[in-house]
Design an enzyme around this catalytic site. Structure first.
Site, PDB file in Angstrom:
ATOM      1  N   ASP A  13       0.820  -1.219   0.000  1.00 22.49           N
ATOM      2  CA  ASP A  13       0.000   0.000   0.000  1.00 22.49           C
ATOM      3  C   ASP A  13       0.854   1.270   0.000  1.00 22.49           C
ATOM      4  O   ASP A  13       0.455   2.296   0.549  1.00 22.49           O
ATOM      5  CB  ASP A  13      -0.963   0.020   1.207  1.00 22.49           C
ATOM      6  CG  ASP A  13      -1.706  -1.288   1.339  1.00 22.49           C
ATOM      7  OD1 ASP A  13      -2.261  -1.733   0.333  1.00 22.49           O
ATOM      8  OD2 ASP A  13      -1.704  -1.874   2.438  1.00 22.49           O
ATOM      9  N   LYS A  16       2.123   2.219  -5.174  1.00 27.17           N
ATOM     10  CA  LYS A  16       2.782   1.736  -6.403  1.00 27.17           C
ATOM     11  C   LYS A  16       1.915   2.037  -7.621  1.00 27.17           C
ATOM     12  O   LYS A  16       2.419   2.325  -8.693  1.00 27.17           O
ATOM     13  CB  LYS A  16       3.033   0.219  -6.324  1.00 27.17           C
ATOM     14  CG  LYS A  16       4.011  -0.170  -5.241  1.00 27.17           C
ATOM     15  CD  LYS A  16       4.209  -1.676  -5.175  1.00 27.17           C
ATOM     16  CE  LYS A  16       3.021  -2.436  -4.651  1.00 27.17           C
ATOM     17  NZ  LYS A  16       2.710  -2.232  -3.223  1.00 27.17           N
ATOM     18  N   GLY A  40      -4.526  -4.432  -4.165  1.00 28.75           N
ATOM     19  CA  GLY A  40      -5.490  -3.410  -4.555  1.00 28.75           C
ATOM     20  C   GLY A  40      -4.733  -2.163  -4.937  1.00 28.75           C
ATOM     21  O   GLY A  40      -4.187  -1.478  -4.092  1.00 28.75           O
ATOM     22  N   HIS A  41      -4.622  -1.919  -6.239  1.00 32.23           N
ATOM     23  CA  HIS A  41      -3.885  -0.744  -6.706  1.00 32.23           C
ATOM     24  C   HIS A  41      -4.873   0.371  -7.015  1.00 32.23           C
ATOM     25  O   HIS A  41      -5.721   0.213  -7.872  1.00 32.23           O
ATOM     26  CB  HIS A  41      -3.090  -1.082  -7.976  1.00 32.23           C
ATOM     27  CG  HIS A  41      -1.914  -1.947  -7.704  1.00 32.23           C
ATOM     28  ND1 HIS A  41      -1.154  -2.522  -8.692  1.00 32.23           N
ATOM     29  CD2 HIS A  41      -1.352  -2.321  -6.542  1.00 32.23           C
ATOM     30  CE1 HIS A  41      -0.185  -3.229  -8.125  1.00 32.23           C
ATOM     31  NE2 HIS A  41      -0.287  -3.125  -6.837  1.00 32.23           N
ATOM     32  N   GLN A 223       1.896  -6.270  -3.379  1.00 27.39           N
ATOM     33  CA  GLN A 223       2.346  -6.365  -1.995  1.00 27.39           C
ATOM     34  C   GLN A 223       3.732  -5.685  -1.879  1.00 27.39           C
ATOM     35  O   GLN A 223       3.948  -4.705  -2.567  1.00 27.39           O
ATOM     36  CB  GLN A 223       2.358  -7.815  -1.486  1.00 27.39           C
ATOM     37  CG  GLN A 223       0.944  -8.374  -1.284  1.00 27.39           C
ATOM     38  CD  GLN A 223       0.332  -8.915  -2.561  1.00 27.39           C
ATOM     39  OE1 GLN A 223       0.982  -9.583  -3.339  1.00 27.39           O
ATOM     40  NE2 GLN A 223      -0.932  -8.641  -2.787  1.00 27.39           N
TER      41      GLN A 223
HETATM   42  P1  IMP Z   1      -2.723 -12.926   1.805  1.00 29.63           P
HETATM   43  O1  IMP Z   1      -1.819 -12.364   0.765  1.00 29.63           O
HETATM   44  O2  IMP Z   1      -4.184 -12.652   1.566  1.00 29.63           O
HETATM   45  O3  IMP Z   1      -2.430 -14.379   2.080  1.00 29.63           O
HETATM   46  O4  IMP Z   1      -2.402 -12.173   3.183  1.00 29.63           O
HETATM   47  C1  IMP Z   1      -1.136 -12.328   3.836  1.00 29.63           C
HETATM   48  C2  IMP Z   1      -0.689 -11.010   4.456  1.00 29.63           C
HETATM   49  O5  IMP Z   1      -0.377 -10.089   3.413  1.00 29.63           O
HETATM   50  C3  IMP Z   1      -1.761 -10.318   5.323  1.00 29.63           C
HETATM   51  O6  IMP Z   1      -1.097  -9.631   6.376  1.00 29.63           O
HETATM   52  C4  IMP Z   1      -2.366  -9.310   4.370  1.00 29.63           C
HETATM   53  O7  IMP Z   1      -2.947  -8.219   5.052  1.00 29.63           O
HETATM   54  C5  IMP Z   1      -1.135  -8.893   3.577  1.00 29.63           C
HETATM   55  N1  IMP Z   1      -1.460  -8.382   2.242  1.00 29.63           N
HETATM   56  C6  IMP Z   1      -1.811  -9.084   1.151  1.00 29.63           C
HETATM   57  N2  IMP Z   1      -2.022  -8.264   0.105  1.00 29.63           N
HETATM   58  C7  IMP Z   1      -1.776  -7.028   0.542  1.00 29.63           C
HETATM   59  C8  IMP Z   1      -1.775  -5.743  -0.100  1.00 29.63           C
HETATM   60  O8  IMP Z   1      -2.046  -5.577  -1.291  1.00 29.63           O
HETATM   61  N3  IMP Z   1      -1.458  -4.680   0.706  1.00 29.63           N
HETATM   62  C9  IMP Z   1      -1.122  -4.833   2.005  1.00 29.63           C
HETATM   63  N4  IMP Z   1      -1.092  -6.002   2.634  1.00 29.63           N
HETATM   64  C10 IMP Z   1      -1.421  -7.090   1.910  1.00 29.63           C
END
Ligand code: IMP
Length: 440
Positions: A13, A16, A40-41, A223
């Protein structure tokens, strides 16, 4: 033409989407290499706000090719919804290409994700619940179903039957959760196949040919560094290679054809989900930053945890990704702070650590060592040059650059494209000389 990787340097977040959107007019291809619809971009174009989950942000620029690489896991229902909503808003999908080797998120993956989180209790990861982790589990276990399988009904059925039998047992016997029917999934996914077939192709071959013909590729990370499966704060991470190395494995473009890495950092730090966060703030200050920075997850709407800029992490991200330059975002969110802290080290058992520790127990117990400075208490939004910024804001930026050891290329002071300062003498201007004209 340069092929450049854009990665987040913190826990995601960082903004990007905006940075990729600024650079896209200067490249021919944008390629996503990791993650899935957990990302989520947010991109703001004029009055329009787009939140993209799986589709690369290049899609918003007509003529730019958008690739979903083999390192991405794709939930086809969610992707089709996103594609339909883009078409309704007048965005053309003619230049979208999806890797045959990208793995599918199947309906049992989100179910397993949620069931596993519920079982973990206080050690839960705080995932987005989209099934991303379980989809990568199947990929590594060599039972995953890929995009290309959607195009071969017999093979798809065979793989699905095997998986449903296995997952149903797991869901019923270990998690006491609802099970799935092969026929229902088959019917649903064959409908998806009809929709997606024109876009599924050998994207590694296409990228290679495009690069041979002089096209410039921007690799769009999802991420961020601290969520990387190998280099992040394991086990509180996502399940893919989100750091710069992932750009190569996640697209099939070899490292020798990648020319640079741009990191994106926020002027402070946020994190969603569980796990260690040494520079985390609490109380009214965290509330104020969350409110000013609209720090709520783009995918789940969850409030993000907020903290001070962590230079230990900044330096670590520079080392792991080989950062050439950093775009710093959301400087304006700090405009009202009376004083500012930067985490310059961690105190652990009487020692000061300045390198990010690999041991998860050390990270969990680390206490931040802060350097404090006065806030600038003046608006930064709309500044066109670094010289227009308040002197204290300039000093803050210089100190961050010094601590992480990487020069800044862009300073973002708002969500709009034109709320961006271009820094002189950064590698960005060497890579994309025309970026100057597009930002004035
Ligand atoms: P997962 O990717 O849904 O398995 O989540 C694993 C960890 O990555 C959790 O702490 C999520 O909140 C974090 N996470 C996954 N995608 C994002 C993102 O786009 N932004 C911030 N954190 C993320």
């Amino acid at each position: 033409m340069p092929n450049i990787v854009v990665v987040g340097t913190q826990w995601g977040d960082e903004g990007k989407g905006k940075v990729v959107d600024i650079l896209t007019p200067h490249v021919n291809v944008v390629a996503r290499f990791a993650g899935g619809n957990n990302a989520g971009h947010t991109v703001v174009v004029g009055r329009e706000k787009y939140v993209l989950h799986t589709v690369p942000s290049g899609i918003l620029h007509p003529g730019c090719r958008s690739v979903i690489g083999c390192g991405v896991v794709v939930d086809p229902g969610s992707l089709i919804e996103e594609m339909e909503s883009l078409v309704q808003r007048g965005v053309t999908l003619d230049h979208l290409f999806i890797s045959k080797n990208a793995h599918l998120i199947m309906p049992y993956h989100p179910a397993l994700d949620r069931a596993s989180e519920a079982k973990l209790g206080k050690r839960r990861i705080g995932t987005t619940g989209k099934g991303v982790g379980p989809a990568y589990v199947d990929k590594a276990a060599r039972v995953g179903i890929r995009m290309a399988d959607l195009l071969n009904e017999a093979l798809f059925r065979e793989k699905l039957e095997l998986n449903v039998a296995q997952k149903n047992r797991l869901l019923r016997e270990i998690y006491d959760a609802q099970t799935f029917s092969v026929e229902e999934i088959l019917n649903q996914y064959l409908r998806y196949a009809g929709w997606l077939a024109p876009y599924i192709t050998d994207t590694a071959l296409l990228l290679s040919r495009w690069i041979d013909s002089g096209y410039s590729v921007l690799f769009e990370g999802a991420q961020a560094t601290m969520l990387d499966i190998d280099h992040g704060t394991y086990p509180y991470i996502t399940s893919s290679s989100t750091t710069a190395g992932g750009a190569s494995t996640g697209t099939g473009v070899p490292p020798t054809r990648i020319h640079g890495v741009l990191g994106v950092s926020k002027a402070y730090t946020t994190r969603v989900g569980g796990g260690p966060f040494p520079s985390e703030m609490s109380g009214p200050l965290a509330e104020a930053i969350r409110a000013r920075g609209h720090e709520y997850g783009a995918t789940t709407g969850r409030p993000r945890r907020c903290g001070w800029f962590d230079a230990v992490i900044g330096r670590y991200a520079a080392r792991i990704n080989g950062l050439d330059t950093v775009a710093l975002t959301k400087l304006d969110v700090l405009d009202q702070c009376e004083s500012l802290k930067v985490c310059v080290g961690y105190r652990y058992r009487g020692e000061i650590l300045t390198e990010f520790p690999e041991d998860e127990n050390v990270v969990a117990a680390a206490e931040p060592v802060y350097e404090e400075s006065e806030g600038w208490r003046a608006p930064t939004a709309g500044a066109k040059n670094e010289a227009d910024l308040p002197a204290k804001a300039r000093r803050y930026l210089e100190r961050l650059e010094e601590l992480i050891g990487v020069p800044f290329c862009l300073i973002s002071t708002g969500a709009q494209r034109d709320e961006t300062i271009l820094c002189e003498d950064s590698p960005l201007l060497r890579w994309y000389p025309s970026v100057r004209s597009s930002l004035v």
